[in-house]
Write a protein that holds these residues in place. Structure first.
Motif, short mmCIF file in Angstrom:
data_model
loop_
_atom_site.label_atom_id
_atom_site.label_comp_id
_atom_site.label_asym_id
_atom_site.label_seq_id
_atom_site.Cartn_x
_atom_site.Cartn_y
_atom_site.Cartn_z
N GLN A 109 0.91 -1.22 0.07
CA GLN A 109 0.03 0.08 0.05
C GLN A 109 0.89 1.16 0.02
OE1 GLN A 109 -2.48 -0.22 3.51
NE2 GLN A 109 -0.59 -0.15 4.87
N VAL A 135 -3.87 -0.77 -4.81
CA VAL A 135 -2.91 -1.47 -3.75
C VAL A 135 -2.69 -2.94 -4.26
CG1 VAL A 135 -3.09 -2.40 -1.56
CG2 VAL A 135 -3.81 -0.12 -2.00
N HIS A 141 -1.28 -5.88 -2.90
CA HIS A 141 -0.39 -6.50 -1.68
C HIS A 141 0.53 -7.84 -1.81
CE1 HIS A 141 -2.76 -4.37 1.04
NE2 HIS A 141 -4.04 -4.66 0.77
#
Length: 163
Positions: free
Chosen positions: A121, A127, A129
């Protein structure tokens, strides 16, 4: 500097997504990238790369058996220790196991001494991950996500390894 992509692809979907990752990598000044099927790896190119991104389709909610078998010895033979590692997956369903496949790949890469990275992030949206997952048959709608991932991997590789 260069980054290698090694993929398994039965239908061509995972191979197609490598094209977008390469576009992202090469958008960073001084970075090059090539993608190789696990059946046709240019070992010298990978050995001379500062990073390796491993990619798999998902089957039965997990990575392909061929990729799992390759991960058992392939990366270590390519002298990947100390390099930047990453992963992505393709799946037929949003719940098809892409995240599990990526976690398995990243674990193997860490065991082989690689530093794994996704950007998380820290870059904001989108985003990413663990690594991106593209859902078939709408692969094109994930193109920008995969370009972004490639760009982030290349930016991190440049920060780590550029002299």
């Amino acid at each position: 500097m260069q980054i290698s992509i090694v993929y398994d692809s039965k239908t061509g979907n995972t191979q197609e997504m490598a094209r977008y990752v390469i576009e992202g990598i090469t958008s960073v000044e001084g970075m090059k990238a090539k993608a190789f099927s696990i059946d046709n790896i240019d070992a010298e190119y990978v050995k001379n790369s500062c990073g390796l991104i491993v990619d798999t389709p998902t089957y039965n909610g997990y990575l392909s058996a061929r990729m799992k078998a390759w991960l058992e010895s392939g990366p270590a033979a390519l002298q990947v220790a100390g390099k930047l590692g990453g992963a992505y997956a393709t799946a037929a369903f949003i719940h098809g196991g892409g995240d599990l496949a990526i976690q398995c790949i990243l674990t193997h890469l860490m065991v082989d001494g690689m530093m794994t990275y996704s950007g998380g992030q820290s870059y904001g949206m989108p985003v990413i991950h663990l690594g991106p997952v593209a859902i078939a048959p709408q692969l094109e709608q994930f193109a920008d996500l995969f370009r972004t991932y490639g760009q982030r991997m290349a930016t991190q590789a440049a920060a780590l390894f550029r002299n």
